[in-house]
Enzyme design. Structure first.
Site, PDB file in Angstrom:
ATOM      1  N   LEU A  60      21.781 -17.808   5.650  1.00  0.00           N
ATOM      2  CA  LEU A  60      22.507 -16.582   5.954  1.00  0.00           C
ATOM      3  C   LEU A  60      21.594 -15.420   5.594  1.00  0.00           C
ATOM      4  CD1 LEU A  60      26.118 -17.242   4.541  1.00  0.00           C
ATOM      5  CD2 LEU A  60      25.391 -17.289   6.930  1.00  0.00           C
ATOM      6  N   ASP A  61      21.641 -14.344   6.395  1.00  0.00           N
ATOM      7  CA  ASP A  61      20.873 -13.153   6.059  1.00  0.00           C
ATOM      8  C   ASP A  61      21.217 -12.717   4.634  1.00  0.00           C
ATOM      9  OD1 ASP A  61      19.948 -13.241   8.631  1.00  0.00           O
ATOM     10  OD2 ASP A  61      21.094 -11.494   9.329  1.00  0.00           O
ATOM     11  N   ARG A  62      20.234 -12.173   3.949  1.00  0.00           N
ATOM     12  CA  ARG A  62      20.430 -11.797   2.551  1.00  0.00           C
ATOM     13  C   ARG A  62      21.677 -10.934   2.313  1.00  0.00           C
ATOM     14  NH1 ARG A  62      16.221 -10.193  -2.167  1.00  0.00           N
ATOM     15  NH2 ARG A  62      17.762  -9.382  -3.617  1.00  0.00           N
TER      16      ARG A  62
END
Length: 224
Positions: A60-62
């Site tokens: 998942l994106d940060r």
């Protein structure tokens, strides 16, 4: 030890909540990441000596929070990775976005190009070198007329870099709080959450669905 919300765990997989702004794996910032948080949890819970194996099969994106699954064995990691490639690994998201949609449901298909230097993606012509097809479908769940914001459910068909953020922004409905692609909510937490994950268990083959909803605070209250 960093606090960890465990949604499901057995001998083969562990399903957890990734908190916003925690990297999925170690990056150049050196900040604590999900892989190491879970390894520490397993080491402490089971009193394991030495290195702990943990397989990262998706990211998942940060800035994005939500449900993630990690493999506790190499066999489970391989089989879950196969599901990702075969597109039987299904992820659904909730997003609060700018504006009112003309249609309550729809499909977005674009070609995306990732700029490695800027760590950003953009919609391009399909003939551009290294452009990749990106597809998702969306459904509007709620619209707040006063705030001109919509709550949408997004189902990913492909897993491109920053895909949901780029496609919705290009479509004229950028995600609230998106610092890279958004138009509103600068300085706020991005309102994008991976709330549902469906996999086949790598050993039993049973189809399993896990859900993790965002806390009813902050950005998610804007539609109330």
């Amino acid at each position: 030890m960093q606090e960890l919300k465990v949604i499901y765990e057995d001998n083969h997989i562990i399903v957890v909540e990734k908190r916003p702004n925690v990297p999925s794996q170690a990056d150049k910032t050196g900040d604590i990441d999900m892989l190491n948080i879970i390894k520490d949890y397993i080491k402490d819970k089971y009193n394991k000596p030495g290195n702990v194996y943990l397989g990262l099969v998706h990211r998942l994106d940060r800035p994005v929070g939500g449900v993630m699954v990690f493999a506790k064995t190499s066999k489970a990691a391989g089989r879950l990775s196969d599901q990702v490639r075969e597109k039987t690994f299904k992820k659904k998201y909730l997003a609060v976005v700018d504006g009112k949609f003309q249609q309550g449901k729809g499909v977005l298909e674009d070609y995306l190009y990732k700029d490695e230097r800027k760590n950003m993606s953009k919609v391009v012509n399909k003939d551009k070198k290294n452009a990749k097809l990106a597809k998702l479908d969306y459904e509007v769940l709620k619209y707040n007329e006063i705030k001109d914001l919509s709550l949408v459910r997004v189902n990913l068909h492909t897993g491109r870099h920053h895909q949901i953020r780029v496609q919705l922004s290009h479509f004229g409905h950028s995600i609230f709080g998106d610092q890279k692609y958004g138009t509103r909510g600068k300085g706020k937490q991005i309102a994008l959450w991976a709330y549902e994950l469906t996999i086949k268990h790598p050993i039993t083959k049973e189809e399993m669905t896990f859900k993790d909803l965002p806390e009813s605070i902050g950005t998610w209250c804007i539609l109330k």
